[in-house]
Scaffold this motif. Sequence first.
Motif, mmCIF file in Angstrom:
data_model
loop_
_atom_site.group_PDB
_atom_site.id
_atom_site.type_symbol
_atom_site.label_atom_id
_atom_site.label_comp_id
_atom_site.label_asym_id
_atom_site.label_seq_id
_atom_site.Cartn_x
_atom_site.Cartn_y
_atom_site.Cartn_z
ATOM 1 N N TYR A 162 0.842 -1.185 0.000
ATOM 2 C CA TYR A 162 0.000 0.000 0.000
ATOM 3 C C TYR A 162 0.887 1.249 0.000
ATOM 4 O O TYR A 162 1.980 1.254 0.537
ATOM 5 C CB TYR A 162 -0.907 0.030 1.229
ATOM 6 N N PHE A 199 -5.787 7.236 -4.845
ATOM 7 C CA PHE A 199 -5.714 7.430 -3.400
ATOM 8 C C PHE A 199 -7.039 7.956 -2.865
ATOM 9 O O PHE A 199 -7.721 8.750 -3.524
ATOM 10 C CB PHE A 199 -4.607 8.425 -3.039
ATOM 11 N N GLY A 249 -3.581 4.416 -0.724
ATOM 12 C CA GLY A 249 -4.058 3.877 -1.984
ATOM 13 C C GLY A 249 -3.072 2.917 -2.613
ATOM 14 O O GLY A 249 -2.268 2.276 -1.929
ATOM 15 N N GLU A 255 -3.836 10.128 3.319
ATOM 16 C CA GLU A 255 -4.401 9.412 2.184
ATOM 17 C C GLU A 255 -3.668 8.097 1.986
ATOM 18 O O GLU A 255 -2.479 7.983 2.319
ATOM 19 C CB GLU A 255 -4.344 10.249 0.904
#
Length: 588
Positions: free
Chosen positions: A464, A501, A487, A485
């Motif tokens: 990640y 994200f 993503g 954030e």
Amino acid sequence: MKQTPLNIWSFLIRKQNQCVITTLKIINWVLLLAFSIQLICYAEQFHESRQWLNLHYYEKTGDGYLSLADSNQFFVSKNGRTNPEAEYIKALALSKKQDRDFREKFPLRYKIITQVNNLSYEPLVFPDPDIQDIQIVYPNQYLSNPASMFGHLFLLLRSKNGITDSTILHYVADTGDVGSLGYIPGGLTGKFEGRYLMEPYYKKIKQYNYVDDRQIIYYDLVLTKKSINNLQLHAIELKQTHFNYYFLNENCAFFIGKLLNVVLEEDVVSLKSLILPSQIVNTLHDKFLLSSEYHRKPGTQLFNDYYSNLNRSQRVDVIDLILKKTTNIPSDQNTLKSFLYISDYLINNYPRLTPVIRYNRIRAFKELRKQGDVNIRPSLQKQNEVSKIKSKKISLDYELYNRFSIYYSPVYYRDISSFNMLQTKEMDLLSSGVIIDSKVSPLYTLTLIDIINTSQYNKVLNAYSWRVNSFFAYKKKLLTDQSFESGFSYNIKNQSVVFGFLGFNYASYDQVKDEALNNLQLNPSMRVGVKQKVFDENTNWSVSYNYRYRHNYIALNLTHHGFKAIHQVSYSHGYDFDKIKLSTIIPF
């Protein structure tokens, strides 16, 4: 006998020679006496010398001294921790007596005292004659662990018998069972004990190479044989004590520097509010104490480079080699190398896969050797020159047509290997700046932390990516933007990066439009885009769709990574704004 002019002349010459010889003898005795007095004075005042103070880790405190060593076992006198003179007098007495316990526990102190005082040197402890040289080693930032977010630093005592017989000497904190959240307050307040430890190289390097999989930089230290021997003797003395560990200054970098102070002609570190591993390396560089530099590329990065260029069938073969025992080993070299580069990482992080991977790895090595390819494992790459580690930066922004910004970051690291933006590790701490607008009063900013940890996601490495930012600004009132954030990023043939994200902002300031919001708001955020290589591996462009601070906008960026600076042109277009900005980042 009749005196002739010649006889008289000879007589005068003999008398003159005798006078000269007598004068030279007197001068010699005077010089010897002066030298002896100087030695006596030096010996008597040795407790005030740099060498004695460094041996005991004394720090100046007002009119006195206090040793950083936090154990009475490190001293031979009752008040040795605060009294260098009393410690010296007692150590001298023990050296004169040839005290066995003193010679065994403090072999370097004993050696130095006997040399300074011209005493008989009868050592009981000896350095390892197989240690041929010493390297200082810098595993870079490991953002998954707060203890290693600035990197680590240790000494590698290299044996002439090979690297597997070598030993590392490092300084570590004993944190017990404290987790990451407990480490930060404990490390900031000195709650942990720090100790020097010696460990087999192969054991410790396994963690850096295959568990953390960090980039590691090795530097050859310029040390005399005497300094190498003295360092080994001092390492024995350090078994007698521990120190208080502080995350920001009295850390691994500081105490490795203090250890080198003991054996070098001049100091490479002194106590201050913030000490980083890069600072020690850079000081050694400036003092010409580093002769060569070597890099080890992480196995996961080598894997990503190969795996991203494989076709669908080859990728399936790699996954099969990880998950299934097979006697039908693929013959494609890139497939086998992708598997082998990631195998050590998977074995050390996913134990359930170990039997299959080891079974297939033996056969993969055999297949490559049959094809004549034997250079499989990541090797140390010698660099053309020894470089300083860039750990600070100045940033300059100019927004058309009326806004100028300047920022200074005392702690900044950016690790990008060529274009591979998927391996970006960027950390920016305590960055202060000012935004000057011709129409309004200046805005003063402080970014406490801005960390970008971008990793590749694929079917093998489910990595990640994330970013955390803590920003404050002041103009008549305090403004803030706290954001996070997370993503995914996908590498397409090592040419493009596709990313997405999701996150949130808790903010009273909009960093996109550079303006205050009406109130403190909690808003969702989103960013989706692509980054593409242009011309060469140092230049790229990106385009992204963004939703932040309750408005949508498109962002275009063109970035060039130059030798000394990073240059960027960016354009942002939203429903009610357009912004063109020119930026230059100068790391140093």
